[in-house]
Design a protein around this motif. Structure first.
Motif, PDB file in Angstrom:
ATOM      1  N   LYS A  31     -45.992 -10.039  11.095  1.00 36.11           N
ATOM      2  CA  LYS A  31     -46.066  -8.706  10.473  1.00 36.11           C
ATOM      3  C   LYS A  31     -47.524  -8.260  10.321  1.00 36.11           C
ATOM      4  O   LYS A  31     -47.850  -7.076  10.480  1.00 36.11           O
ATOM      5  CB  LYS A  31     -45.350  -8.681   9.117  1.00 36.11           C
ATOM      6  N   ARG A  91     -47.113 -21.479   2.585  1.00 32.55           N
ATOM      7  CA  ARG A  91     -45.792 -21.194   3.153  1.00 32.55           C
ATOM      8  C   ARG A  91     -45.218 -22.496   3.697  1.00 32.55           C
ATOM      9  O   ARG A  91     -45.707 -23.017   4.708  1.00 32.55           O
ATOM     10  CB  ARG A  91     -45.901 -20.165   4.291  1.00 32.55           C
ATOM     11  N   GLU A 114     -32.448 -10.373   8.198  1.00 28.03           N
ATOM     12  CA  GLU A 114     -33.456  -9.531   7.524  1.00 28.03           C
ATOM     13  C   GLU A 114     -34.233  -8.586   8.442  1.00 28.03           C
ATOM     14  O   GLU A 114     -34.629  -8.950   9.540  1.00 28.03           O
ATOM     15  CB  GLU A 114     -34.464 -10.475   6.847  1.00 28.03           C
ATOM     16  N   GLU A 164     -44.912  -4.633  -5.497  1.00 28.59           N
ATOM     17  CA  GLU A 164     -45.372  -5.869  -4.854  1.00 28.59           C
ATOM     18  C   GLU A 164     -46.884  -5.829  -4.624  1.00 28.59           C
ATOM     19  O   GLU A 164     -47.575  -6.830  -4.819  1.00 28.59           O
ATOM     20  CB  GLU A 164     -44.619  -6.035  -3.524  1.00 28.59           C
ATOM     21  N   TRP A 180     -30.467 -19.939  -2.382  1.00 27.51           N
ATOM     22  CA  TRP A 180     -31.422 -18.821  -2.424  1.00 27.51           C
ATOM     23  C   TRP A 180     -30.969 -17.745  -1.439  1.00 27.51           C
ATOM     24  O   TRP A 180     -30.870 -16.570  -1.775  1.00 27.51           O
ATOM     25  CB  TRP A 180     -32.822 -19.326  -2.064  1.00 27.51           C
ATOM     26  N   LEU A 237     -37.746  -5.925   8.058  1.00 28.06           N
ATOM     27  CA  LEU A 237     -38.880  -5.619   7.189  1.00 28.06           C
ATOM     28  C   LEU A 237     -39.244  -4.157   7.341  1.00 28.06           C
ATOM     29  O   LEU A 237     -39.403  -3.663   8.462  1.00 28.06           O
ATOM     30  CB  LEU A 237     -40.104  -6.437   7.615  1.00 28.06           C
ATOM     31  N   ARG A 262     -31.121 -13.378   3.723  1.00 27.82           N
ATOM     32  CA  ARG A 262     -31.825 -13.432   2.440  1.00 27.82           C
ATOM     33  C   ARG A 262     -32.283 -12.033   2.052  1.00 27.82           C
ATOM     34  O   ARG A 262     -33.294 -11.842   1.391  1.00 27.82           O
ATOM     35  CB  ARG A 262     -32.978 -14.424   2.470  1.00 27.82           C
ATOM     36  N   GLU A 303     -49.279  -8.591  -6.142  1.00 31.38           N
ATOM     37  CA  GLU A 303     -49.981  -9.531  -5.251  1.00 31.38           C
ATOM     38  C   GLU A 303     -51.469  -9.221  -5.107  1.00 31.38           C
ATOM     39  O   GLU A 303     -52.280 -10.131  -4.957  1.00 31.38           O
ATOM     40  CB  GLU A 303     -49.299  -9.562  -3.879  1.00 31.38           C
ATOM     41  N   ALA A 327     -46.454  -8.636   0.937  1.00 33.89           N
ATOM     42  CA  ALA A 327     -45.051  -8.416   1.302  1.00 33.89           C
ATOM     43  C   ALA A 327     -44.146  -8.906   0.199  1.00 33.89           C
ATOM     44  O   ALA A 327     -44.530  -9.770  -0.592  1.00 33.89           O
ATOM     45  CB  ALA A 327     -44.729  -9.154   2.601  1.00 33.89           C
ATOM     46  N   GLY A 328     -42.949  -8.365   0.183  1.00 31.89           N
ATOM     47  CA  GLY A 328     -41.998  -8.821  -0.822  1.00 31.89           C
ATOM     48  C   GLY A 328     -40.570  -8.542  -0.414  1.00 31.89           C
ATOM     49  O   GLY A 328     -40.304  -7.709   0.456  1.00 31.89           O
ATOM     50  N   LEU A 329     -39.657  -9.257  -1.032  1.00 34.32           N
ATOM     51  CA  LEU A 329     -38.241  -9.022  -0.793  1.00 34.32           C
ATOM     52  C   LEU A 329     -37.800  -7.783  -1.567  1.00 34.32           C
ATOM     53  O   LEU A 329     -38.278  -7.549  -2.673  1.00 34.32           O
ATOM     54  CB  LEU A 329     -37.437 -10.241  -1.244  1.00 34.32           C
ATOM     55  N   GLU A 352     -45.816 -18.393  -7.227  1.00 33.87           N
ATOM     56  CA  GLU A 352     -46.772 -17.717  -6.343  1.00 33.87           C
ATOM     57  C   GLU A 352     -48.194 -17.973  -6.826  1.00 33.87           C
ATOM     58  O   GLU A 352     -48.477 -17.902  -8.029  1.00 33.87           O
ATOM     59  CB  GLU A 352     -46.493 -16.212  -6.303  1.00 33.87           C
ATOM     60  N   GLU A 389     -43.000 -17.738 -10.774  1.00 30.17           N
ATOM     61  CA  GLU A 389     -42.121 -17.817  -9.602  1.00 30.17           C
ATOM     62  C   GLU A 389     -42.702 -18.738  -8.526  1.00 30.17           C
ATOM     63  O   GLU A 389     -42.176 -18.815  -7.422  1.00 30.17           O
ATOM     64  CB  GLU A 389     -41.935 -16.415  -9.009  1.00 30.17           C
TER      65      GLU A 389
HETATM   66  N1  LIG Z   1     -36.157 -20.777  -5.997  1.00 22.54           N
HETATM   67  C1  LIG Z   1     -36.507 -20.311  -4.834  1.00 22.54           C
HETATM   68  N2  LIG Z   1     -37.406 -19.329  -4.822  1.00 22.54           N
HETATM   69  C2  LIG Z   1     -37.755 -18.842  -3.616  1.00 22.54           C
HETATM   70  C3  LIG Z   1     -37.216 -19.316  -2.414  1.00 22.54           C
HETATM   71  N3  LIG Z   1     -37.761 -18.588  -1.400  1.00 22.54           N
HETATM   72  C4  LIG Z   1     -38.599 -17.720  -1.973  1.00 22.54           C
HETATM   73  N4  LIG Z   1     -38.617 -17.893  -3.307  1.00 22.54           N
HETATM   74  C5  LIG Z   1     -39.414 -17.141  -4.271  1.00 22.54           C
HETATM   75  O1  LIG Z   1     -39.117 -15.784  -4.131  1.00 22.54           O
HETATM   76  C6  LIG Z   1     -40.279 -15.002  -4.267  1.00 22.54           C
HETATM   77  C7  LIG Z   1     -40.454 -14.223  -2.975  1.00 22.54           C
HETATM   78  O2  LIG Z   1     -41.652 -13.546  -3.042  1.00 22.54           O
HETATM   79  P1  LIG Z   1     -41.816 -12.108  -2.391  1.00 22.54           P
HETATM   80  O3  LIG Z   1     -43.268 -11.784  -2.479  1.00 22.54           O
HETATM   81  O4  LIG Z   1     -40.795 -11.170  -2.917  1.00 22.54           O
HETATM   82  O5  LIG Z   1     -41.396 -12.357  -0.887  1.00 22.54           O
HETATM   83  P2  LIG Z   1     -42.204 -13.111   0.208  1.00 22.54           P
HETATM   84  O6  LIG Z   1     -41.908 -14.553   0.170  1.00 22.54           O
HETATM   85  O7  LIG Z   1     -43.643 -12.689   0.214  1.00 22.54           O
HETATM   86  O8  LIG Z   1     -41.500 -12.565   1.479  1.00 22.54           O
HETATM   87  C8  LIG Z   1     -41.999 -11.439   2.159  1.00 22.54           C
HETATM   88  O9  LIG Z   1     -42.576 -11.859   3.327  1.00 22.54           O
HETATM   89  C9  LIG Z   1     -41.671 -12.548   4.146  1.00 22.54           C
HETATM   90  C10 LIG Z   1     -42.401 -13.127   5.307  1.00 22.54           C
HETATM   91  O10 LIG Z   1     -42.924 -12.139   6.128  1.00 22.54           O
HETATM   92  C11 LIG Z   1     -40.535 -11.678   4.541  1.00 22.54           C
HETATM   93  O11 LIG Z   1     -39.612 -12.434   5.279  1.00 22.54           O
HETATM   94  C12 LIG Z   1     -39.860 -11.104   3.323  1.00 22.54           C
HETATM   95  O12 LIG Z   1     -38.937 -10.106   3.675  1.00 22.54           O
HETATM   96  C13 LIG Z   1     -40.869 -10.490   2.408  1.00 22.54           C
HETATM   97  O13 LIG Z   1     -41.356  -9.291   2.982  1.00 22.54           O
HETATM   98  C14 LIG Z   1     -41.416 -15.945  -4.521  1.00 22.54           C
HETATM   99  O14 LIG Z   1     -41.654 -15.984  -5.883  1.00 22.54           O
HETATM  100  C15 LIG Z   1     -40.890 -17.269  -4.001  1.00 22.54           C
HETATM  101  O15 LIG Z   1     -41.446 -18.344  -4.687  1.00 22.54           O
HETATM  102  C16 LIG Z   1     -36.266 -20.378  -2.466  1.00 22.54           C
HETATM  103  O16 LIG Z   1     -35.741 -20.851  -1.452  1.00 22.54           O
HETATM  104  N5  LIG Z   1     -35.949 -20.813  -3.710  1.00 22.54           N
END
Ligand SMILES: Nc1nc2c(ncn2[C@@H]2O[C@H](COP(=O)(O)OP(=O)(O)O[C@H]3O[C@H](CO)[C@@H](O)[C@H](O)[C@@H]3O)[C@@H](O)[C@H]2O)c(=O)[nH]1
Ligand SMILES: [Mg+2]
Length: 193
Positions: free
Chosen positions: A177, A67, A126, A99, A17, A128, A44, A103, A84-86, A152, A150
């Motif tokens: 954050k 989490r 990373e 995002e 990942w 943010l 990441r 969300e 938040a999101g990537l 979520e 995914e």
């Molecule tokens: N398969 C797989 N999927 C993953 C993994 N890690 C995350 N995912 C999936 O990737 C997506 C990430 O969701 P986002 O909403 O884009 O990101 P986030 O997890 O909320 O992360 C946000 O918050 C984090 C914590 O503050 C931040 O680190 C990150 O930058 C981002 O802003 C989700 O569907 C999650 O299930 C992994 O290791 N494996």
């Protein structure tokens, strides 16, 4: 890169990942001497987060979600966080808007960018991008909840700003954050009062 840094070698420890790489390098210390060091860096990509506030009710929109790292290191089953999101390579404000919609279910067009912060710079590459914005009832276009496919399963919380601030003090909000954004909001408000 830097006059004080010489990369000697790098090796990929894991790529799935995210990407975990071990770097061997030399660093010039403040006394001018060079020291050999080795560090692991987890990459990441970068992310974005946003505090949405409603002026009429003085409420904010937060999320609650599972989490795994917080469960493993603290026993917390869910964390209360700002949405938040990537970035996945996208432009931060654009990505943040999508995002927020995914969300929280709110479509907010005007976002204010505050700053880009490294959240764990000793080991995670990373940063943010932080945003704030206002949401109105008319902006609601869906239920939010994230992308179930995914993995979520996000609860959307609409709570009073003062209640959210009290949740920090009570140890209920444990996400950095989220604390940064809520406290900045409170700081600006008390400065303008
Ligand atoms: N398969 C797989 N999927 C993953 C993994 N890690 C995350 N995912 C999936 O990737 C997506 C990430 O969701 P986002 O909403 O884009 O990101 P986030 O997890 O909320 O992360 C946000 O918050 C984090 C914590 O503050 C931040 O680190 C990150 O930058 C981002 O802003 C989700 O569907 C999650 O299930 C992994 O290791 N494996
Ligand atoms: Mg997210």
């Amino acid at each position: 890169m830097s006059d004080n840094f010489r990369l000697l070698s790098q090796s990929l420890l894991s790529e799935d990942w995210g990407k975990l790489t071990k770097y061997d390098f030399e660093l010039r210390l403040r006394d001018g001497s060079w020291q050999r060091q080795s560090r692991e860096v987890y990459d990441r990509g970068n992310g974005a987060t946003c505090l949405l506030h409603n002026l009429d009710r003085d409420t904010v929109l937060l999320t609650r979600q599972f989490r795994l790292p917080a469960l493993l290191n603290g026993g917390l089953t869910e964390l209360v966080e700002t949405p938040a999101g990537l970035l996945e390579g996208a432009e931060p404000a654009e990505r943040m808007r999508l995002e927020l919609m995914e969300e929280t279910g709110y479509a907010v067009s005007a976002l204010t960018h505050l700053f880009d912060l490294y959240m764990s710079p000793g080991s995670v590459s990373e940063y943010l991008a932080f945003f704030t914005g206002e949401y109105r009832d008319a902006d609601r276009v869906g239920d939010g909840g994230g992308d179930r496919e995914e993995g979520e399963d996000i609860a959307v919380l609409e709570i009073g700003l003062s209640h959210a601030l009290a949740m920090i003090e009570a140890g209920v909000i444990r996400d950095a954050k989220t604390v940064i954004l809520l406290q900045r909001f409170a700081l600006l408000r008390s400065a303008s009062a």
